[in-house]
Design an enzyme around this catalytic site. Structure first.
Site, PDB file in Angstrom:
ATOM      1  CB  SER A   1      -9.407   3.238   6.460  1.00 52.58           C
ATOM      2  OG  SER A   1      -8.831   4.400   7.004  1.00 52.58           O
TER       3      SER A   1
ATOM      4  CD  GLU B   1      -7.303   0.627   3.610  1.00 51.63           C
ATOM      5  OE1 GLU B   1      -7.720   1.766   3.375  1.00 51.63           O
ATOM      6  OE2 GLU B   1      -6.440   0.386   4.464  1.00 51.63           O
TER       7      GLU B   1
ATOM      8  NE  ARG C   1      -3.517   3.126   0.671  1.00 48.05           N
ATOM      9  CZ  ARG C   1      -3.342   4.427   0.767  1.00 48.05           C
ATOM     10  NH1 ARG C   1      -4.217   5.156   1.364  1.00 48.05           N
ATOM     11  NH2 ARG C   1      -2.261   5.019   0.293  1.00 48.05           N
TER      12      ARG C   1
HETATM   13  C1  LIG Z   1      -4.838   1.182  13.614  1.00 48.12           C
HETATM   14  C2  LIG Z   1      -4.533   0.937  12.151  1.00 48.12           C
HETATM   15  C3  LIG Z   1      -4.159   1.993  11.340  1.00 48.12           C
HETATM   16  C4  LIG Z   1      -3.868   1.772   9.969  1.00 48.12           C
HETATM   17  N1  LIG Z   1      -3.510   2.839   9.196  1.00 48.12           N
HETATM   18  C5  LIG Z   1      -3.202   2.638   7.892  1.00 48.12           C
HETATM   19  C6  LIG Z   1      -2.807   3.746   7.064  1.00 48.12           C
HETATM   20  O1  LIG Z   1      -2.703   4.884   7.507  1.00 48.12           O
HETATM   21  N2  LIG Z   1      -2.518   3.492   5.761  1.00 48.12           N
HETATM   22  C7  LIG Z   1      -2.590   2.238   5.233  1.00 48.12           C
HETATM   23  O2  LIG Z   1      -2.294   2.087   4.038  1.00 48.12           O
HETATM   24  N3  LIG Z   1      -2.962   1.178   5.988  1.00 48.12           N
HETATM   25  C8  LIG Z   1      -3.262   1.348   7.298  1.00 48.12           C
HETATM   26  N4  LIG Z   1      -3.663   0.283   8.073  1.00 48.12           N
HETATM   27  C9  LIG Z   1      -3.786  -1.045   7.466  1.00 48.12           C
HETATM   28  C10 LIG Z   1      -2.535  -1.917   7.664  1.00 48.12           C
HETATM   29  O3  LIG Z   1      -1.774  -1.468   8.746  1.00 48.12           O
HETATM   30  C11 LIG Z   1      -1.630  -1.933   6.444  1.00 48.12           C
HETATM   31  O4  LIG Z   1      -2.345  -2.398   5.330  1.00 48.12           O
HETATM   32  C12 LIG Z   1      -0.413  -2.847   6.648  1.00 48.12           C
HETATM   33  O5  LIG Z   1       0.467  -2.736   5.557  1.00 48.12           O
HETATM   34  C13 LIG Z   1      -0.767  -4.306   6.828  1.00 48.12           C
HETATM   35  O6  LIG Z   1       0.399  -4.968   7.238  1.00 48.12           O
HETATM   36  P1  LIG Z   1       0.345  -6.367   7.974  1.00 48.12           P
HETATM   37  O7  LIG Z   1       1.752  -6.856   8.066  1.00 48.12           O
HETATM   38  O8  LIG Z   1      -0.384  -6.252   9.256  1.00 48.12           O
HETATM   39  O9  LIG Z   1      -0.466  -7.236   6.923  1.00 48.12           O
HETATM   40  P2  LIG Z   1      -1.515  -8.405   7.174  1.00 48.12           P
HETATM   41  O10 LIG Z   1      -2.773  -7.820   7.686  1.00 48.12           O
HETATM   42  O11 LIG Z   1      -0.914  -9.491   7.969  1.00 48.12           O
HETATM   43  O12 LIG Z   1      -1.742  -8.894   5.676  1.00 48.12           O
HETATM   44  C14 LIG Z   1      -2.353  -8.063   4.711  1.00 48.12           C
HETATM   45  C15 LIG Z   1      -2.362  -8.784   3.361  1.00 48.12           C
HETATM   46  O13 LIG Z   1      -1.032  -8.904   2.874  1.00 48.12           O
HETATM   47  C16 LIG Z   1      -0.724 -10.292   2.661  1.00 48.12           C
HETATM   48  N5  LIG Z   1       0.696 -10.450   2.987  1.00 48.12           N
HETATM   49  C17 LIG Z   1       1.292 -10.226   4.182  1.00 48.12           C
HETATM   50  N6  LIG Z   1       2.614 -10.427   4.064  1.00 48.12           N
HETATM   51  C18 LIG Z   1       2.849 -10.797   2.791  1.00 48.12           C
HETATM   52  C19 LIG Z   1       4.022 -11.154   2.061  1.00 48.12           C
HETATM   53  N7  LIG Z   1       5.230 -11.144   2.630  1.00 48.12           N
HETATM   54  N8  LIG Z   1       3.901 -11.477   0.753  1.00 48.12           N
HETATM   55  C20 LIG Z   1       2.685 -11.475   0.146  1.00 48.12           C
HETATM   56  N9  LIG Z   1       1.543 -11.164   0.788  1.00 48.12           N
HETATM   57  C21 LIG Z   1       1.630 -10.822   2.096  1.00 48.12           C
HETATM   58  C22 LIG Z   1      -1.644 -11.048   3.559  1.00 48.12           C
HETATM   59  O14 LIG Z   1      -1.847 -12.376   3.130  1.00 48.12           O
HETATM   60  C23 LIG Z   1      -2.899 -10.203   3.448  1.00 48.12           C
HETATM   61  O15 LIG Z   1      -3.565 -10.494   2.240  1.00 48.12           O
HETATM   62  C24 LIG Z   1      -3.958   0.471   9.441  1.00 48.12           C
HETATM   63  C25 LIG Z   1      -4.332  -0.600  10.278  1.00 48.12           C
HETATM   64  C26 LIG Z   1      -4.617  -0.364  11.625  1.00 48.12           C
HETATM   65  C27 LIG Z   1      -5.009  -1.511  12.506  1.00 48.12           C
END
Ligand SMILES: Cc1cc2nc3c(=O)[nH]c(=O)nc-3n(C[C@H](O)[C@H](O)[C@H](O)COP(=O)(O)OP(=O)(O)OC[C@H]3O[C@@H](n4cnc5c(N)ncnc54)[C@H](O)[C@@H]3O)c2cc1C
Length: 341
Positions: free
Chosen positions: A235, A333, A157
């Site tokens: 999580s 996380e 992670r």
């Molecule tokens: C219901 C639910 C279930 C989930 N299950 C999992 C799971 O099973 N496994 C898991 O690993 N995660 C899980 N997550 C967490 C999340 O979905 C992941 O971490 C996902 O990759 C985040 O993507 P996002 O586009 O929403 O990122 P955001 O929340 O928008 O951003 C996350 C971080 O990445 C940065 N970021 C975004 N885009 C870029 C870019 N292009 N370049 C550089 N930095 C960037 C942001 O600034 C921030 O720091 C879950 C979340 C939810 C709500």
């Protein structure tokens, strides 16, 4: 307000907000802000963000680039995906096309560009296993660079991107997937049980996807507007990884506790077990925020009536309760913006 851009539905206003539809816009928006020494927040699907009630005093750049390019490399297919593509439709396409290697990560919210940030993973797969290359804008050198997987510092992670969120803007990710109708070896006990196979067996890609989606829905881990338990950031705590010494201390306090053995004598402990044993069951609430009724690790804002301050108070109560009982400090996380645990 940033709340509507996050899956928790929390977060105050941004000083400025821009949507980047092309990689050029993405780079130039960040480069200009850097030049003016303005704080910048990259926003993907907002599913791993906890934004303070005060909001973000800088420029929010929403990643909205699109495009998927596919090529062959021997028995593998190389899929290069722009950062703003949604992750789960990519997984659905991989399953439909017979590209194996990401099927167990079905149903994870968010965008492709965010997957290398915390080395997204679930049910025995993580993107570190399939990422071939990450194209990124390096804000320090002001150049676009192609980083091979081994340069990304992937670990459980996390990655070098997450360790220093201020350095790289991910522009696209290339995944190397196996051309196969069968999933990767099923590595997760619960998934193997649901599929009725043994660990290490392979199953049709579509079966793996369906089983994972079913398991995830049962835990409120697939975004669903009709399920208040999914108003979360997934999580909230990572599973703690303990040294042999820390593990011995925990074993003295909690003989026979569940754990997974890792290389180098490290052990990983399920955070959900620690939280429950410390007296915080599913559904445990504090005002308008609560632990999910389906999954101990998810903190939720079920009716959208909470604040980030409420959520952090609950998170601190859980973290402190676990520390007091077990001497283990849980780590969040999601990425904290303008706030800290
Ligand atoms: C219901 C639910 C279930 C989930 N299950 C999992 C799971 O099973 N496994 C898991 O690993 N995660 C899980 N997550 C967490 C999340 O979905 C992941 O971490 C996902 O990759 C985040 O993507 P996002 O586009 O929403 O990122 P955001 O929340 O928008 O951003 C996350 C971080 O990445 C940065 N970021 C975004 N885009 C870029 C870019 N292009 N370049 C550089 N930095 C960037 C942001 O600034 C921030 O720091 C879950 C979340 C939810 C709500």
């Amino acid at each position: 307000m940033l709340a509507p851009y996050t899956t928790l539905g929390l977060g105050g206003p941004a000083l400025d907000f821009v949507r980047a539809d092309t990689a050029e816009q993405l780079v130039s928006s960040v480069a200009e802000a850097d030049h003016a020494a303005r704080p910048t927040l990259l926003l993907g699907g907002g599913s791993n963000l906890v934004v303070s009630d005060a909001g973000f005093d800088g420029l929010v750049v929403q990643v909205a680039t699109r495009g998927v390019a596919v090529s062959r490399d021997g028995e593998q297919v190389l899929v290069t995906v722009e950062a703003g593509e949604d992750w789960d439709p990519l997984v659905a396409r991989a399953v439909a096309e017979g590209w194996s290697g990401v099927e167990c990560m079905s149903g994870i919210p968010g965008l492709v560009g965010s997957t290398p940030i915390q080395n997204v993973g679930a049910y025995g797969q993580e993107v570190a296993q399939t990422v071939r290359c990450v194209r990124a804008y390096d804000r320090r050198t002001r150049h676009v660079v192609d980083l091979e997987a081994r340069q990304c510092g992937f670990a459980y992670r996390t990655s070098m991107f997450k360790r220093d969120l201020s350095r790289y803007v991910v522009l696209s990710v290339t995944y190397a997937l196996e051309l196969a109708e069968l999933s990767g070896p099923v590595a997760y006990q619960e998934l193997a049980g649901r599929l009725g196979v043994g660990p290490g067996d392979r199953v049709p890609l579509a079966d793996a996807r369906e089983a994972v989606l079913e398991l995830r829905r049962g835990k409120g881990m697939v975004l669903d507007p009709d399920d208040p338990d999914t108003r979360s950031a997934g999580s909230f705590f990572t599973n703690p990884v303990l040294t042999a010494e820390q593990a011995a201390e925990l074993a003295a306090r909690a003989p026979g506790h569940p754990h997974w053995e890792l290389p180098d004598g490290l052990i990983k402990v399920p955070a959900a077990w620690l939280i429950e044993q410390a007296g915080f069951p599913k559904g445990y609430g504090r005002g308008p925020v609560r632990i999910s009724t389906k999954h101990t690790l998810a903190l939720t804002n079920p009716e959208g009536a909470g604040t980030t301050a409420d959520l952090l108070a609950l998170a601190r109560e859980v973290r402190d309760g676990v520390r007091e009982k077990f001497g283990v400090t849980l780590v969040n996380e999601p990425v904290m913006v303008g706030c800290a645990l």
